[in-house]
Design a protein around this motif. Structure first.
Motif, mmCIF file in Angstrom:
data_model
loop_
_atom_site.group_PDB
_atom_site.id
_atom_site.type_symbol
_atom_site.label_atom_id
_atom_site.label_comp_id
_atom_site.label_asym_id
_atom_site.label_seq_id
_atom_site.Cartn_x
_atom_site.Cartn_y
_atom_site.Cartn_z
ATOM 1 N N GLN A 66 83.484 15.901 48.259
ATOM 2 C CA GLN A 66 82.815 14.700 48.761
ATOM 3 C C GLN A 66 81.445 14.984 49.364
ATOM 4 N N LYS A 67 81.165 16.226 49.706
ATOM 5 C CA LYS A 67 79.851 16.584 50.269
ATOM 6 C C LYS A 67 78.852 16.978 49.185
ATOM 7 N N ASN A 68 79.276 16.951 47.920
ATOM 8 C CA ASN A 68 78.412 17.353 46.817
ATOM 9 C C ASN A 68 78.055 16.168 45.945
ATOM 10 N N ASP A 69 77.070 16.362 45.068
ATOM 11 C CA ASP A 69 76.544 15.285 44.236
ATOM 12 C C ASP A 69 76.893 15.417 42.764
ATOM 13 N N ILE A 70 77.039 16.646 42.295
ATOM 14 C CA ILE A 70 77.286 16.913 40.873
ATOM 15 C C ILE A 70 78.307 18.036 40.770
ATOM 16 N N PHE A 71 79.246 17.896 39.835
ATOM 17 C CA PHE A 71 80.209 18.966 39.565
ATOM 18 C C PHE A 71 79.810 19.623 38.251
ATOM 19 N N LEU A 72 79.534 20.914 38.299
ATOM 20 C CA LEU A 72 79.071 21.665 37.125
ATOM 21 C C LEU A 72 80.144 22.663 36.723
ATOM 22 N N PHE A 73 80.664 22.522 35.498
ATOM 23 C CA PHE A 73 81.799 23.330 35.035
ATOM 24 C C PHE A 73 81.595 23.690 33.561
ATOM 25 N N PRO A 74 80.700 24.661 33.275
ATOM 26 C CA PRO A 74 80.348 24.966 31.875
ATOM 27 C C PRO A 74 81.320 25.945 31.205
ATOM 28 N N THR A 75 82.590 25.647 31.291
ATOM 29 C CA THR A 75 83.651 26.540 30.836
ATOM 30 C C THR A 75 83.552 26.874 29.341
ATOM 31 N N LEU A 76 83.931 28.098 29.022
ATOM 32 C CA LEU A 76 83.978 28.517 27.617
ATOM 33 C C LEU A 76 85.358 28.241 27.024
#
Length: 187
Positions: free
Chosen positions: A78-88
């Motif tokens: 909740q304290k962040n703006d974007i979730f980045l998950f570039p999983t292979l």
């Protein structure tokens, strides 16, 4: 935790998971290095794979949280703006659903999360190992707070389709349909 209440002056990017190459972490770090500015922040939550020495050149770029109880993790989302998950390589990534449930737009790959995240609606799907695509998505969401808020709201609604209760109902319906079909085949 409503996305519209988040500050547009700073942009906080979050990754949650095992911190290693299987999750595309080198591509995440390379993209963030190109994208970052004095108003962008990266937090990595999870256990670093191996001895972690390969991350030492990047340590100035991110805050690392090794282990986090589930209840605290929600506050971090909740304290962040974007979730980045570039999983292979991924199965059913619970962290993606958790981020979406907290109203975060997601940047991920089609490798697993592509079944959940609708490209251009809940966030963006990028090709695996594509640093340029990650940078472009970060810049797009950074430039357009309204898009970020809209995608975050969509993501929250979308995550509600993947609760255990919804899953249980779908499973029960599937079994009932299968049994009914089997009975009709025996006649």
């Amino acid at each position: 935790g409503i996305p519209s209440s988040r500050s547009c002056k700073q942009l906080r990017v979050l990754f949650v998971g095992q911190i290693g190459q299987r999750k595309g972490i080198s591509y995440l770090l390379r993209a963030f290095k190109r994208y970052r500015s004095s108003r962008t922040f990266l937090t990595l939550v999870g256990k670093i794979q191996g001895d972690g020495l390969c991350f030492s050149p990047w340590r100035h770029m991110f805050k690392h949280i090794n282990h986090c109880p589930q209840i605290e993790l929600r506050n971090i989302y909740q304290k962040n703006d974007i979730f980045l998950f570039p999983t292979l390589l991924e199965g059913m990534p619970l962290v993606v659903l958790e981020a979406m449930a907290c109203g975060l737009p997601v940047i991920t790959t089609p490798n697993g999360p592509g079944d959940i995240v609708r490209d251009g609606v809940d966030g963006f799907l990028v090709p695996p190992r594509d640093v340029d695509a990650i940078v472009n998505c970060l810049e797009c969401l950074s430039r357009d707070p309204e898009l970020r808020i809209w995608m975050g709201r969509n993501a929250r609604r979308r995550a509600q389709n993947f609760t255990w209760e919804v899953y249980r109902k779908k499973a029960v319906n599937f079994v009932q349909e299968w049994l009914n079909h089997s009975k009709s085949m025996m006649k």
